[in-house]
Write an enzyme that holds these catalytic residues in place. Structure first.
Site, PDB file in Angstrom:
ATOM      1  N   LYS A   1      40.374 -45.087 -88.862  1.00  0.00           N
ATOM      2  CA  LYS A   1      39.944 -45.146 -90.254  1.00  0.00           C
ATOM      3  C   LYS A   1      41.186 -45.313 -91.124  1.00  0.00           C
ATOM      4  O   LYS A   1      42.290 -44.978 -90.708  1.00  0.00           O
ATOM      5  CB  LYS A   1      39.126 -43.924 -90.643  1.00  0.00           C
TER       6      LYS A   1
ATOM      7  N   ASP B   1      44.321 -41.480 -93.228  1.00  0.00           N
ATOM      8  CA  ASP B   1      43.157 -42.208 -92.708  1.00  0.00           C
ATOM      9  C   ASP B   1      41.865 -41.910 -93.465  1.00  0.00           C
ATOM     10  O   ASP B   1      40.843 -42.549 -93.200  1.00  0.00           O
ATOM     11  CB  ASP B   1      42.978 -41.970 -91.210  1.00  0.00           C
ATOM     12  N   ARG B   2      41.876 -40.966 -94.393  1.00  0.00           N
ATOM     13  CA  ARG B   2      40.670 -40.656 -95.173  1.00  0.00           C
ATOM     14  C   ARG B   2      40.862 -41.073 -96.622  1.00  0.00           C
ATOM     15  O   ARG B   2      41.987 -41.277 -97.079  1.00  0.00           O
ATOM     16  CB  ARG B   2      40.342 -39.165 -95.097  1.00  0.00           C
TER      17      ARG B   2
ATOM     18  N   SER C   1      46.069 -34.200 -89.345  1.00  0.00           N
ATOM     19  CA  SER C   1      45.149 -34.893 -90.238  1.00  0.00           C
ATOM     20  C   SER C   1      45.096 -34.250 -91.612  1.00  0.00           C
ATOM     21  O   SER C   1      46.105 -34.162 -92.302  1.00  0.00           O
ATOM     22  CB  SER C   1      43.757 -34.972 -89.601  1.00  0.00           C
ATOM     23  N   HIS C   2      43.929 -33.759 -92.010  1.00  0.00           N
ATOM     24  CA  HIS C   2      43.703 -33.224 -93.345  1.00  0.00           C
ATOM     25  C   HIS C   2      43.949 -31.723 -93.412  1.00  0.00           C
ATOM     26  O   HIS C   2      43.692 -31.096 -94.443  1.00  0.00           O
ATOM     27  CB  HIS C   2      42.266 -33.522 -93.782  1.00  0.00           C
TER      28      HIS C   2
ATOM     29  N   LYS D   1      48.620 -36.575 -81.018  1.00  0.00           N
ATOM     30  CA  LYS D   1      47.535 -37.412 -80.534  1.00  0.00           C
ATOM     31  C   LYS D   1      48.120 -38.650 -79.872  1.00  0.00           C
ATOM     32  O   LYS D   1      49.099 -39.221 -80.366  1.00  0.00           O
ATOM     33  CB  LYS D   1      46.612 -37.818 -81.693  1.00  0.00           C
TER      34      LYS D   1
ATOM     35  N   ASP E   1      44.410 -38.447 -97.382  1.00  0.00           N
ATOM     36  CA  ASP E   1      44.688 -37.151 -96.752  1.00  0.00           C
ATOM     37  C   ASP E   1      46.073 -37.106 -96.113  1.00  0.00           C
ATOM     38  O   ASP E   1      46.898 -37.992 -96.324  1.00  0.00           O
ATOM     39  CB  ASP E   1      43.601 -36.828 -95.723  1.00  0.00           C
TER      40      ASP E   1
ATOM     41  N   ARG F   1      45.911 -29.739 -81.270  1.00  0.00           N
ATOM     42  CA  ARG F   1      46.025 -29.317 -82.664  1.00  0.00           C
ATOM     43  C   ARG F   1      45.981 -27.800 -82.725  1.00  0.00           C
ATOM     44  O   ARG F   1      44.985 -27.192 -82.332  1.00  0.00           O
ATOM     45  CB  ARG F   1      44.906 -29.929 -83.504  1.00  0.00           C
TER      46      ARG F   1
ATOM     47  N   ASP G   1      47.409 -37.637 -93.096  1.00  0.00           N
ATOM     48  CA  ASP G   1      47.941 -38.726 -92.282  1.00  0.00           C
ATOM     49  C   ASP G   1      47.475 -40.101 -92.731  1.00  0.00           C
ATOM     50  O   ASP G   1      47.765 -41.103 -92.079  1.00  0.00           O
ATOM     51  CB  ASP G   1      47.604 -38.514 -90.803  1.00  0.00           C
TER      52      ASP G   1
END
Length: 544
Positions: free
Chosen positions: A377, A282-283, A114-115, A127, A278, A23, A280
């Protein structure tokens, strides 16, 4: 015959292994020659990609499609048998996990940060997920890291870019490319878990919801599920189109970065329910009318009400939470008479417990919750879980939470993030705390007496693997806690996180603002860490 090129390259040594993969700032990928190719070749070398079937997709952020074209060409050159690719390169992280598991592939490559913000000046990430659908364990991420330091060349086929905008199947040499609908399989899974008829009836009754996709990957999933499948009115999902820069938004569903939704839910014309996810997918963040649901409370409430959801009606095997997450979940597990596990931060630790059939639900304070339906998640899953509970209980979000506090007590809880700190200053804070730990035990600080002060470590009960240096804990005799951690999710500087928790069993005393209830503990955290003196920061960047 395909023209397979072996292109000479040079190693790089700036990537540390971890569950977040690689990342970095997007411009690092764009301006550093062969940066993307080095990492992808290292993945293919470590997993021995020849003959494998892999899933590929991302959150649609800037550089997503360019990366997919490179990865497809490299996959063909490395003998991959088949690639399942999301249409237009789109796949949420939980959707990738589901596809890996459903079609029993050999893993998948997820393109996301991600976020974190997107765009040319934002972040990009890669990932690798293993065949169980979860993030690669350290034995694999460490091997990939070592490979990036020794790499001499990468393999790629010399062909024009391929079209992944249509649902179709085609070949690149001997490799089959299957462009799949990113949403269909995920919707099918959600239907198996939740009572869509009950939730549809809730919407038909006049129940109003606003879901903010933050111009990130969950837009298409949310429109299909909430509006098309469940019958919520058009416009229930806002900011539904995934954009390369997320429309300038910071796709992190919290009180700071999802402020438009927060303002709406605090208004007089608030809908009954608000939610966001978020970058991707997952949140999640959950809100009621003028009411924010703390993520630590959220996973506890899901566990306490799991019997109302058809996918979990037979009961829970156990539950787990990350160490910094409040102990609200522990209280539920005690009543349900099921095991509860405290793990380091990182979804792979939950995956190990799920694979061994030791837990069903799990969650972390950083707006992540999930279950054994996938090995990541899952934001929309969490929101559907809440909708299913609301449909069954016919109560407001606030009533459900407050009734939970009445039954189990309230864990006042907050996380203070100090973002973009100079790395050496952040490390100095942690070193100071480590030096201080032995002298803290038994000490009275204000109204709080220290029971234990240590650095958290964990032994996986499944495989015996040990995880060290997972955060500093100061535990008080009344059950209150202070946790200090350095986060590895950013790409610039360091993020120091302080977690503050205070348990209040008396319902009469529970109606206080969290920051007010935690005020003395917050001051103690600043005092013992010397945060302001070392970093010159007098306030956190984000409070949740």
């Amino acid at each position: 015959m395909l023209n397979i090129e072996e292109i000479a390259t040079h190693p790089f040594d700036d990537q540390k292994p971890g569950t977040s993969g690689l990342r970095k700032k997007t411009r690092v990928f764009e301006t550093n020659k062969n940066y993307l190719e080095n990492f992808i070749q290292s993945i293919f070398d470590v997993i021995d990609a020849s003959g494998k079937t892999l899933v590929l997709g991302g959150d649609g952020r800037y550089f997503n499609n360019q990366a997919i074209q490179v990865i497809l060409k490299m996959a063909a050159a490395n003998g991959v048998s088949q690639m399942l690719v999301g249409q237009n390169g789109i796949l949420s992280t939980p959707a990738v996990s589901n596809i890996i598991r459903k079609y029993e592939t050999d893993g998948g490559i997820i393109l996301s940060a991600s976020h974190n913000p997107g765009g040319p000046d934002g972040d990009f990430g890669i990932k690798f997920n293993i065949p169980n659908g979860g993030p690669a364990p350290e034995i694999i991420t460490n091997a990939i890291f070592e490979a990036t330091k020794d790499i001499q060349f990468y393999k790629i086929v010399n062909i024009p870019d391929v079209d992944i905008s249509q649902l179709t199947t085609f070949s690149i040499g001997d490799m089959l490319v299957n462009v799949i609908d990113p949403v269909t399989d995920y919707v099918e899974l959600m239907r198996q878990i939740f009572d869509f008829d009950a939730i549809s009836a809730l919407f038909k009754s006049g129940f109003k919801m606003t879901y903010d996709a933050l111009n990130a990957v969950t837009g298409p999933y949310a429109v299909e599920i909430f509006e098309n499948q469940l019958g919520a009115p058009r416009g229930t999902v806002v900011n539904s189109t995934p954009l390369p820069d997320f429309g300038g938004k910071h796709p992190d569903p919290n009180l700071t970065y999802a402020k438009e939704l927060v303002e709406l839910m605090n208004s007089e014309d608030s809908p009954d329910f608000g939610a966001a996810s978020d970058g991707d997918g997952d949140r999640n963040m959950v809100l009621g009318k003028k009411f924010f649901v703390n993520p630590s409370d959220s996973i506890a409430i899901l566990a306490a009400n799991a019997s109302l959801v058809k996918g979990y009606a037979k009961g829970l095997l156990g539950v787990a939470r990350s160490m910094p997450t409040s102990s609200a979940l522990d209280k539920v597990a005690e009543k349900l008479k099921i095991p509860v596990y405290e793990t380091p931060t990182g979804w792979k630790f939950f995956g190990s417990l799920m694979d061994a059939d030791m837990i069903t639900l799990c969650g972390e304070e950083s707006f992540g919750a999930g279950s054994n339906h996938v090995r990541e998640k899952d934001g929309i899953w969490s929101i559907l879980f809440w909708l299913n509970i609301l449909a069954q209980k016919q109560q407001s979000v606030a009533d459900i939470v407050q009734n939970h506090w009445r039954q189990f007590g309230r864990n006042y809880y907050s996380r203070h993030d100090y973002e973009g700190i100079e790395v050496d200053k952040a490390q100095q804070v942690m070193t100071h705390l480590l030096t201080l730990l032995p002298s803290l035990e038994g000490q009275k600080i204000g109204n709080y007496e220290v029971l234990k002060a240590d650095e958290f470590s964990y032994i996986d009960p499944v495989n015996g693997e040990r995880a060290e240096h997972q955060g500093i804990r100061v535990l008080f005799k009344d059950g209150s806690r202070l946790i200090f951690r350095l986060s590895g999710t950013g790409t610039q500087g360091a993020t120091l996180r302080i977690y503050i928790e205070k348990y209040e069993p008396d319902f009469v005393k529970q109606n206080r603002d969290s920051q007010e209830a935690l005020k003395e503990l917050i001051e103690i955290a600043k005092e013992i860490s010397q945060l302001q003196e070392i970093t010159c920061r007098d306030r956190p960047t984000v409070i949740t």
